[in-house]
Enzyme design. Structure first.
Site, PDB file in Angstrom:
ATOM      1  N   ARG A 105      47.575  23.357 -35.301  1.00  0.00           N
ATOM      2  CA  ARG A 105      46.728  24.237 -35.320  1.00  0.00           C
ATOM      3  C   ARG A 105      45.632  24.277 -34.025  1.00  0.00           C
ATOM      4  O   ARG A 105      45.025  23.518 -33.937  1.00  0.00           O
ATOM      5  CB  ARG A 105      45.842  24.224 -36.500  1.00  0.00           C
ATOM      6  CG  ARG A 105      44.859  25.445 -36.792  1.00  0.00           C
ATOM      7  CD  ARG A 105      44.084  25.594 -38.012  1.00  0.00           C
ATOM      8  NE  ARG A 105      42.950  26.421 -37.990  1.00  0.00           N
ATOM      9  CZ  ARG A 105      41.849  26.365 -38.028  1.00  0.00           C
ATOM     10  NH1 ARG A 105      41.230  25.196 -38.584  1.00  0.00           N
ATOM     11  NH2 ARG A 105      40.803  27.344 -37.917  1.00  0.00           N
ATOM     12  N   GLU A 195      36.139  29.965 -40.734  1.00  0.00           N
ATOM     13  CA  GLU A 195      34.921  29.500 -41.222  1.00  0.00           C
ATOM     14  C   GLU A 195      33.805  30.815 -41.018  1.00  0.00           C
ATOM     15  O   GLU A 195      32.750  30.226 -40.280  1.00  0.00           O
ATOM     16  CB  GLU A 195      34.415  28.088 -40.774  1.00  0.00           C
ATOM     17  CG  GLU A 195      35.251  27.087 -41.305  1.00  0.00           C
ATOM     18  CD  GLU A 195      34.530  25.718 -41.347  1.00  0.00           C
ATOM     19  OE1 GLU A 195      33.539  25.731 -40.840  1.00  0.00           O
ATOM     20  OE2 GLU A 195      35.307  24.733 -41.718  1.00  0.00           O
ATOM     21  N   ASN A 335      39.597  25.019 -45.500  1.00  0.00           N
ATOM     22  CA  ASN A 335      38.936  23.869 -44.595  1.00  0.00           C
ATOM     23  C   ASN A 335      38.140  23.257 -45.780  1.00  0.00           C
ATOM     24  O   ASN A 335      37.294  23.704 -46.567  1.00  0.00           O
ATOM     25  CB  ASN A 335      38.055  24.343 -43.598  1.00  0.00           C
ATOM     26  CG  ASN A 335      38.815  24.715 -42.298  1.00  0.00           C
ATOM     27  OD1 ASN A 335      40.101  24.539 -42.457  1.00  0.00           O
ATOM     28  ND2 ASN A 335      37.978  24.997 -41.029  1.00  0.00           N
ATOM     29  N   TYR A 337      36.184  19.397 -46.670  1.00  0.00           N
ATOM     30  CA  TYR A 337      35.766  18.273 -46.056  1.00  0.00           C
ATOM     31  C   TYR A 337      34.805  17.265 -47.412  1.00  0.00           C
ATOM     32  O   TYR A 337      34.842  16.262 -47.256  1.00  0.00           O
ATOM     33  CB  TYR A 337      34.725  18.411 -45.016  1.00  0.00           C
ATOM     34  CG  TYR A 337      35.285  18.732 -43.979  1.00  0.00           C
ATOM     35  CD1 TYR A 337      35.532  20.080 -43.489  1.00  0.00           C
ATOM     36  CD2 TYR A 337      35.692  17.658 -42.749  1.00  0.00           C
ATOM     37  CE1 TYR A 337      36.160  20.450 -42.084  1.00  0.00           C
ATOM     38  CE2 TYR A 337      36.339  18.356 -41.301  1.00  0.00           C
ATOM     39  CZ  TYR A 337      36.554  19.727 -41.261  1.00  0.00           C
ATOM     40  OH  TYR A 337      37.006  19.668 -40.162  1.00  0.00           O
TER      41      TYR A 337
HETATM   42  C1  NOJ Z   1      34.807  23.343 -39.219  1.00  0.00           C
HETATM   43  C2  NOJ Z   1      34.962  23.724 -38.019  1.00  0.00           C
HETATM   44  O1  NOJ Z   1      36.005  24.597 -37.991  1.00  0.00           O
HETATM   45  C3  NOJ Z   1      35.344  22.985 -36.691  1.00  0.00           C
HETATM   46  O2  NOJ Z   1      35.239  23.542 -35.496  1.00  0.00           O
HETATM   47  C4  NOJ Z   1      34.385  21.699 -36.560  1.00  0.00           C
HETATM   48  O3  NOJ Z   1      34.398  20.937 -35.600  1.00  0.00           O
HETATM   49  C5  NOJ Z   1      34.789  20.838 -37.909  1.00  0.00           C
HETATM   50  N1  NOJ Z   1      34.175  21.788 -39.221  1.00  0.00           N
HETATM   51  C6  NOJ Z   1      33.585  19.815 -38.126  1.00  0.00           C
HETATM   52  O4  NOJ Z   1      32.469  20.064 -38.355  1.00  0.00           O
END
Ligand code: NOJ
Length: 500
Positions: A105, A195, A335, A337
């Protein structure tokens, strides 16, 4: 920030941790991933390419914002060179091959294709660069997953209002059409915007990211509306003009936390729903279901009335717009985390308009969760399974790609904390696939290599490959996590030995 807001932020950010279910003591599964599973890594143009003004590239909002005032990033550094991937792309593709991943990606820098954002600035050199890049990926048996907008808006468009101006969505469509025309023969997996939740809250809300606008009560919502429209325009262009001949899929990338109520009380459960809607539903609901989430419509209207405004700060969609946006997905790009624990709070008093007061909840993390070098990123492995199930049940996307998931550390090569994080999250992903029936087709870990972490500069490293930013060569070295990932993607197994 004025005193009232400061107090509100203190209240909402929940200074104290909380103890929660021990679900996170994950047993790593010894089952194998399905053989069709696509393993990958992820990056973004503005974070790795450098060459900020080479071969006709125009200035992006990140170039502009950091050139204007270097102190806007934590280490006062910018992305002029970054990982120098613009020049080292062949080497990077060989590293991907060495890792053994089948999916990559990456994003296209809009200002390389249209330096001013307008069609008359078309830059053939930029198009050629990416055509060569995807051809080389395919020659190495790596599938490209391409993001059209990963935060590097042409500065010229910013000067017309950027994402506060509806016409930016039309400019996005024109840009997307050029990319589909030229790369569509090679690329079958597309995401439009990355995002939007983050770019709208940080870029147009608290102003901590480019373009640094502080309109946390209203601009933030306009930004969301324009990015959703841009996505939908891009989706329709692809499906009206290219899908029949190119046969690809288009979606967008949404970031989300897994959220859980602090207690079993009805109030905390309701607060958790609110958090979901203001975090993920804000974008997912218009696209996967239609219109803003009702909770968001009601809460922003209520708070706008409390503030004495004559109408809601949340811009309403027309019926035609709702129909235009609804259903513009071929999969879900997720995404993920970190997670949150959510508590209800009393309705904050009316003050200055503020997205976080509109959300109206308090969030925190568990006492026993491990923190990365990013203050917001706490490890809660079960969150991956919980969130995948949430997305699967609420949005019915048919297919999910986990387009980002990763860990921030210092630059060390012995990054066991990253391995622990990835192993726990991937184990929960596999449980979601095998035990819960969630269709996750692929996974691109963030990140392929250390890179420019936006306003954090180079102080937070997400790469499984280390980049030496002090060397002209930007030398790349496998971290322990890269070696671990290499083994995992070749065995489809997260432990030493999986059951056959
Ligand atoms: C999401 C973002 O899409 C990416 O650009 C960023 O580096 C990461 N999170 C980590 O913060």
């Amino acid at each position: 920030m004025n005193a009232v807001l400061f107090i509100a932020f203190g209240l909402l950010s929940g200074a104290l941790g909380a103890s929660l279910p021990a679900k996170q003591q994950t047993q790593i599964t010894n089952k194998k991933f399905p053989s069709s599973f696509l393993w990958g890594t992820a990056t973004a143009s503005a974070q790795i390419e450098g060459a900020w003004n080479e071969d006709g590239k125009g200035e992006s909002i990140w170039d502009h914002w950091l050139h204007e005032d270097p102190s806007r990033s934590d280490d006062h550094k910018n992305a002029d060179v970054a990982c120098d991937s613009y020049h080292k792309w062949r080497e990077d593709i060989q590293l991907l091959k060495e890792l053994g991943v089948k999916l990559y990606r990456f994003s296209i820098a809009w200002p390389r294709i249209l330096p001013t954002g307008y069609l008359d600035s078309y830059n053939q050199a930029g198009v050629d660069y990416y055509v060569n890049f995807v051809k080389e990926l395919l020659a190495n048996d790596i599938t490209p997953l391409v993001t059209l907008y990963h935060w590097d808006l042409p500065q010229t468009l910013q000067e017309q209002g950027g994402w506060l101006n509806d016409s930016t969505a039309d400019r996005f469509g024109e840009y997307a059409r050029i990319v589909f025309q030229n790369l569509g023969p090679y690329v079958k997996l597309w995401t439009t915007v990355n995002e939007p939740h983050t770019t709208c809250t940080e870029g147009y809300g608290n102003g901590e990211m480019a373009p640094g606008i502080k309109m946390i009560g209203d601009g933030i919502y306009q930004c969301a509306r324009t990015q959703i429209l841009a996505h939908a325009i891009g989706y329709h262009i692809y499906h009206d003009e290219f899908a029949a001949t190119q046969g690809g899929k288009v979606s967008l990338v949404l970031d989300a936390t897994y959220n859980m109520p602090a207690t079993d009380s009805e109030d905390d459960k309701t607060a958790t729903e609110w958090e979901y809607e203001f975090n993920l539903g804000w974008f997912a609901h218009p696209i996967y279901i239609g219109n803003w989430p009702q909770i968001m419509i009601d809460r922003v209207a209520k708070r706008s009335a409390m503030e004495g405004l004559s109408g809601s700060r949340l811009p309403a969609w027309s019926d035609d717009e709702i129909e235009f946006v609804k259903g513009t997905f071929d999969f879900f790009g997720l995404n993920h985390y970190t997670s949150t624990i959510v508590s209800a709070i009393d309705e904050p008093a009316a003050g200055e308009p503020n997205f976080y007061l509109d959300t109206g909840v308090s969030t925190t993390h568990g006492d026993d969760w491990v923190n990365s070098t990013a203050s917001w990123l706490w490890s809660y492995p079960y969150g991956m399974r919980g969130l995948l199930n949430y997305v699967w049940k609420n949005y019915n996307p048919g297919e999910i790609y986990v387009t980002e998931n990763g860990w921030s550390s210092d630059p060390t090569l012995n990054d066991q904390t990253r391995i622990d994080y990835l192993q726990g999250y991937l184990s929960n992903m596999l449980d979601a696939i095998l035990e819960d029936g969630v269709n996750v087709a692929g996974y691109t870990t963030w990140s392929f290599m250390d890179n420019f972490e936006w306003a954090k500069g180079y102080t937070q490293r997400y790469g499984i490959i280390n980049v030496d930013f002090d060397s002209d060569n930007r030398t790349r070295t496998f971290k322990d996590s890269a070696k671990w990932y290499q083994r995992t993607v070749s065995t489809y197994c997260l432990v030493e030995q999986c059951e056959e």
